[in-house]
Design an enzyme around this catalytic site. Structure first.
Site, mmCIF file in Angstrom:
data_model
loop_
_atom_site.group_PDB
_atom_site.id
_atom_site.type_symbol
_atom_site.label_atom_id
_atom_site.label_comp_id
_atom_site.label_asym_id
_atom_site.label_seq_id
_atom_site.Cartn_x
_atom_site.Cartn_y
_atom_site.Cartn_z
ATOM 1 N N GLU A 192 5.059 8.423 14.721
ATOM 2 C CA GLU A 192 3.766 8.185 15.399
ATOM 3 C C GLU A 192 2.970 7.091 14.690
ATOM 4 O O GLU A 192 2.352 6.238 15.324
ATOM 5 C CB GLU A 192 2.947 9.482 15.460
ATOM 6 C CG GLU A 192 3.376 10.413 16.574
ATOM 7 C CD GLU A 192 3.671 9.684 17.895
ATOM 8 O OE1 GLU A 192 2.846 8.880 18.342
ATOM 9 O OE2 GLU A 192 4.771 9.902 18.464
ATOM 10 N N THR A 193 2.996 7.093 13.361
ATOM 11 C CA THR A 193 2.302 6.032 12.622
ATOM 12 C C THR A 193 2.991 4.699 12.908
ATOM 13 O O THR A 193 2.325 3.673 13.058
ATOM 14 C CB THR A 193 2.298 6.316 11.099
ATOM 15 O OG1 THR A 193 2.001 7.682 10.882
ATOM 16 C CG2 THR A 193 1.299 5.448 10.377
ATOM 17 N N GLY A 194 4.319 4.721 12.999
ATOM 18 C CA GLY A 194 5.075 3.508 13.309
ATOM 19 C C GLY A 194 4.604 2.863 14.610
ATOM 20 O O GLY A 194 4.472 1.640 14.713
ATOM 21 N N GLU A 201 -1.527 7.325 0.115
ATOM 22 C CA GLU A 201 -2.738 7.623 -0.657
ATOM 23 C C GLU A 201 -2.576 8.874 -1.522
ATOM 24 O O GLU A 201 -3.307 9.062 -2.482
ATOM 25 C CB GLU A 201 -3.959 7.763 0.260
ATOM 26 C CG GLU A 201 -3.833 8.780 1.395
ATOM 27 C CD GLU A 201 -3.149 8.223 2.643
ATOM 28 O OE1 GLU A 201 -2.242 7.366 2.514
ATOM 29 O OE2 GLU A 201 -3.518 8.666 3.742
ATOM 30 N N LYS A 236 0.842 -1.211 0.000
ATOM 31 C CA LYS A 236 0.000 0.000 0.000
ATOM 32 C C LYS A 236 0.872 1.255 0.000
ATOM 33 O O LYS A 236 1.573 1.534 0.963
ATOM 34 C CB LYS A 236 -0.911 0.047 1.242
ATOM 35 C CG LYS A 236 -1.976 1.131 1.104
ATOM 36 C CD LYS A 236 -2.603 1.558 2.388
ATOM 37 C CE LYS A 236 -1.866 2.654 3.087
ATOM 38 N NZ LYS A 236 -1.786 3.952 2.372
ATOM 39 N N CYS A 247 13.730 11.585 5.021
ATOM 40 C CA CYS A 247 13.817 11.111 6.413
ATOM 41 C C CYS A 247 15.197 11.350 7.004
ATOM 42 O O CYS A 247 15.331 11.665 8.172
ATOM 43 C CB CYS A 247 13.455 9.638 6.482
ATOM 44 S SG CYS A 247 14.397 8.660 5.324
ATOM 45 N N GLU A 262 10.833 1.896 9.299
ATOM 46 C CA GLU A 262 11.778 2.954 8.890
ATOM 47 C C GLU A 262 11.071 4.267 9.155
ATOM 48 O O GLU A 262 10.141 4.626 8.438
ATOM 49 C CB GLU A 262 12.095 2.839 7.388
ATOM 50 C CG GLU A 262 12.723 1.536 6.966
ATOM 51 C CD GLU A 262 14.155 1.393 7.454
ATOM 52 O OE1 GLU A 262 14.788 2.408 7.796
ATOM 53 O OE2 GLU A 262 14.621 0.242 7.519
ATOM 54 N N GLU A 320 10.630 16.562 14.032
ATOM 55 C CA GLU A 320 10.856 16.471 12.592
ATOM 56 C C GLU A 320 9.892 17.417 11.873
ATOM 57 O O GLU A 320 8.674 17.251 11.966
ATOM 58 C CB GLU A 320 10.609 15.031 12.122
ATOM 59 C CG GLU A 320 10.940 14.826 10.673
ATOM 60 C CD GLU A 320 10.636 13.417 10.198
ATOM 61 O OE1 GLU A 320 9.519 12.916 10.458
ATOM 62 O OE2 GLU A 320 11.504 12.809 9.561
HETATM 63 P P1 NAD Z 1 2.830 8.679 7.418
HETATM 64 O O1 NAD Z 1 3.331 7.971 8.611
HETATM 65 O O2 NAD Z 1 1.748 9.683 7.587
HETATM 66 O O3 NAD Z 1 2.290 7.667 6.323
HETATM 67 C C1 NAD Z 1 3.089 6.637 5.807
HETATM 68 C C2 NAD Z 1 2.194 5.529 5.293
HETATM 69 O O4 NAD Z 1 1.482 4.970 6.389
HETATM 70 C C3 NAD Z 1 1.132 5.970 4.284
HETATM 71 O O5 NAD Z 1 0.986 4.963 3.311
HETATM 72 C C4 NAD Z 1 -0.119 6.058 5.138
HETATM 73 O O6 NAD Z 1 -1.301 5.862 4.403
HETATM 74 C C5 NAD Z 1 0.090 4.922 6.117
HETATM 75 N N1 NAD Z 1 -0.618 5.041 7.396
HETATM 76 C C6 NAD Z 1 -0.993 6.163 8.047
HETATM 77 N N2 NAD Z 1 -1.639 5.833 9.195
HETATM 78 C C7 NAD Z 1 -1.669 4.484 9.260
HETATM 79 C C8 NAD Z 1 -2.205 3.554 10.192
HETATM 80 N N3 NAD Z 1 -2.825 3.950 11.294
HETATM 81 N N4 NAD Z 1 -2.063 2.234 9.938
HETATM 82 C C9 NAD Z 1 -1.412 1.814 8.831
HETATM 83 N N5 NAD Z 1 -0.901 2.652 7.912
HETATM 84 C C10 NAD Z 1 -1.021 3.974 8.116
HETATM 85 O O7 NAD Z 1 4.120 9.322 6.746
HETATM 86 P P2 NAD Z 1 4.182 10.295 5.517
HETATM 87 O O8 NAD Z 1 3.681 11.626 5.969
HETATM 88 O O9 NAD Z 1 3.586 9.665 4.313
HETATM 89 O O10 NAD Z 1 5.778 10.364 5.281
HETATM 90 C C11 NAD Z 1 6.612 11.150 6.009
HETATM 91 C C12 NAD Z 1 7.313 10.381 7.112
HETATM 92 O O11 NAD Z 1 7.988 9.242 6.590
HETATM 93 C C13 NAD Z 1 8.395 11.189 7.790
HETATM 94 O O12 NAD Z 1 8.284 11.069 9.183
HETATM 95 C C14 NAD Z 1 9.689 10.558 7.302
HETATM 96 O O13 NAD Z 1 10.780 10.733 8.161
HETATM 97 C C15 NAD Z 1 9.298 9.145 7.147
HETATM 98 N N6 NAD Z 1 10.220 8.442 6.237
HETATM 99 C C16 NAD Z 1 11.161 7.591 6.750
HETATM 100 C C17 NAD Z 1 12.073 6.935 5.917
HETATM 101 C C18 NAD Z 1 13.133 6.005 6.460
HETATM 102 O O14 NAD Z 1 13.724 5.273 5.674
HETATM 103 N N7 NAD Z 1 13.396 5.998 7.753
HETATM 104 C C19 NAD Z 1 11.990 7.139 4.527
HETATM 105 C C20 NAD Z 1 11.017 7.995 4.038
HETATM 106 C C21 NAD Z 1 10.137 8.643 4.898
#
Ligand code: NAD
Length: 491
Positions: free
Chosen positions: A231-233, A178, A175, A284, A250, A385
């Site tokens: 936070e999503t992690g 979006e 996935k 990131c 990640e 961040e």
């Molecule tokens: P996000 O956490 O908002 O979303 C990432 C993905 O998670 C999207 O596909 C989203 O639809 C999904 N998601 C959101 N809530 C969810 C839930 N409750 N359950 C399951 N999936 C869910 O992140 P973003 O805004 O798309 O991206 C920016 C973030 O990504 C930054 O914090 C950045 O540091 C991080 N990032 C990290 C790396 C790395 O390798 N460490 C690489 C790229 C981006």
């Protein structure tokens, strides 16, 4: 508007059961560039069932590593043929300058080739043990892998997950974010074309809290691999507890870029700009905290400001553009909110700080390259961040203070040191609590080397052999070489 773009589930292009759709926006001008189907829990469940069936009953698990490698090589070739189209798609969807998107497309091709190569390389071990026994381990696929990615590298983040998972023989439910699904859709067109068996590669579109959460929570999924915000992690980790699925995360960063007075000045300035403004700071591993030795602070900041103000900001497809728009209006507002917060917290704006509205940029989501000085370690702009073109500068007196400040956040993704003293560079790097580090450079990333963070920047690694192993289980096999009764119990 043109046709609604679909998801790929169980070998078919399908629309969401709900019939809902989402408009995909070009962040350079606010135009709708595509309409995609908007999946939800039901669609994710359908994809998970297909991946489960393909793993448990299909032909895929019987396919040799050699044949899997050939499929991945075909994907790489097709991707290479369409590299310009993929680059333009990422630029339109994410906003990044075309030269960056072209780099991502080339890297994606190389990633498929790297993992095609790795699929057939030795992965097991054998042991000499006390008994007449052949003891060994083999690596096997984990099973059904759920994969969820962010919007900042729409193609590359997909490939970092899909290539190793498929090379190792898993089935996947993928996935994308979006808001940037377009290049992943094209990638699945290629998967269909090269002939992966039905149900092996599934693409679910839709929001995180519904489609994504279903993938993270499902008991039919063996592993979830996530890239996105910290936070999503946390939510993914919680959702994964039900069946104790394997996880790799990640996450975000607030990475320090440390410059000592003995560094090559112009090289350090140049990389400090690249560290924060590449990808509009939506990277990131961005060097979002610049730590400067006191004696060069003022001169360095002055030069940074001079260079930052010359960066050519504009639509990513326009010739000569060096920095594009932020990915969405919502994200731009978040970044502008942090800039306001920094001023309220008492930091000084050395340059930038505003949305860019001139020269036709007013329809897009452009923010000036921004630098904050006079910061304190406890400020939120130093700790959190921002994920935009906003650099915070910190000052240090000596090596010890540089290390202390560098490690003073909850994150531990990346970090760099610029100095002319080789021993000092090594000393400082070894003290950084971060998974990805650089000496006298910033940002280079290689398919061969592991990518991932310490502390709250993540769990596990992507890329390299480490990334491959994340998609395998280790099975111990003990073969008795003297087949006779053990005689433990009396007859
Ligand atoms: P996000 O956490 O908002 O979303 C990432 C993905 O998670 C999207 O596909 C989203 O639809 C999904 N998601 C959101 N809530 C969810 C839930 N409750 N359950 C399951 N999936 C869910 O992140 P973003 O805004 O798309 O991206 C920016 C973030 O990504 C930054 O914090 C950045 O540091 C991080 N990032 C990290 C790396 C790395 O390798 N460490 C690489 C790229 C981006």
């Amino acid at each position: 508007m043109s046709e609604v773009l679909k998801m790929f589930i169980d070998g078919e292009w399908v629309e969401a059961g709900s019939g809902e759709t989402r408009e995909i926006i070009n962040p350079a001008n606010g135009d709708v560039i595509a309409v995609v189907t908007e999946g939800g829990e039901q669609d994710a469940r359908k994809a998970i069932r297909a991946a489960r069936k393909a793993f448990d009953e299909g032909e895929w698990p019987e396919m040799s590593a050699y044949d899997r490698a050939n499929l991945l090589l075909k994907v790489a070739d097709k991707l290479e043929e369409r590299a310009d189209e993929f680059a333009r798609t990422d630029t339109l969807d994410n906003g990044k300058p075309l030269r960056e998107a072209a780099f991502d497309a080339a890297d994606a091709v190389a990633c498929f080739r790297y993992y095609a190569g790795l699929a057939t390389k030795p992965h097991g071990q054998t042991y000499d043990v006390a008994d007449p026994m052949q003891a060994m381990v083999v690596r096997e696929p984990v099973g059904v892998c759920g994969q969820i990615t962010p919007w900042n590298y729409p193609l590359l983040m997909a490939v970092w997950k899909l290539a190793p998972a498929l090379a190792a023989g898993n089935t996947v439910v993928f996935k994308p974010s979006e808001i940037t699904p377009l290049s992943p859709i094209k990638l699945f067109e290629i998967f269909e074309e090269v002939g992966f068996p039905k149900g092996v590669c599934n693409l679910v579109l839709g929001p995180g809290p519904t489609a994504g959460n279903e993938i993270a929570g499902s008991h039919l999924v063996d592993k979830v691999a996530f890239t996105g915000g910290t936070e999503t992690g946390r939510k993914i980790m919680q959702a994964a507890t039900g069946n104790l699925k394997k996880i790799s995360l990640e996450l975000g960063g607030k990475s320090p870029n440390i410059v000592f007075a003995d560094a090559d000045f112009e090289t350090a300035v140049d990389y400090a700009l690249f560290a924060i403004y590449a990808g509009q700071g939506q990277v990131c591993s961005a060097g979002s905290r610049l730590l400067l030795e006191e004696s060069i602070h003022d001169r360095f900041v002055e030069r940074m400001v001079e260079r930052a103000q010359k960066i050519k900001v504009g639509p990513g497809l326009e010739e000569g553009t060096e920095m594009g728009p932020l990915v969405s209006k919502e994200h731009m507002e978040k970044v502008l909110g942090y800039i306001q917060l920094g001023q309220e917290e008492g930091a000084t704006l050395a340059c930038g700080g505003k949305r860019m509205m001139h020269d036709g940029l007013n329809q897009g989501f452009f923010v000036e390259p921004t630098i904050f000085v006079d910061t304190r370690p406890d400020m939120r702009i130093v700790q959190e961040e921002i994920f935009g073109p906003v650099l915070v500068v910190q000052k240090f007196k000596d090596e010890q203070e540089a290390i202390r400040l560098a490690n003073d956040t909850v994150y531990g993704l990346a970090g760099a040191v610029f100095t002319g003293d080789g021993a000092k560079a090594q000393r400082v790097i070894r003290k950084l609590r971060a998974g990805i580090t650089w000496i006298n450079t910033y940002h280079p990333t290689y398919n061969e080397a592991p990518w991932g963070g310490y502390k709250q920047s993540g769990i596990g690694r992507e890329l390299g052999t480490y990334g491959f192993e994340e998609y395998t289980e280790v099975k111990q096999i003990n073969v008795n070489l003297e087949v006779e009764p053990i005689g433990w119990f009396s007859e």
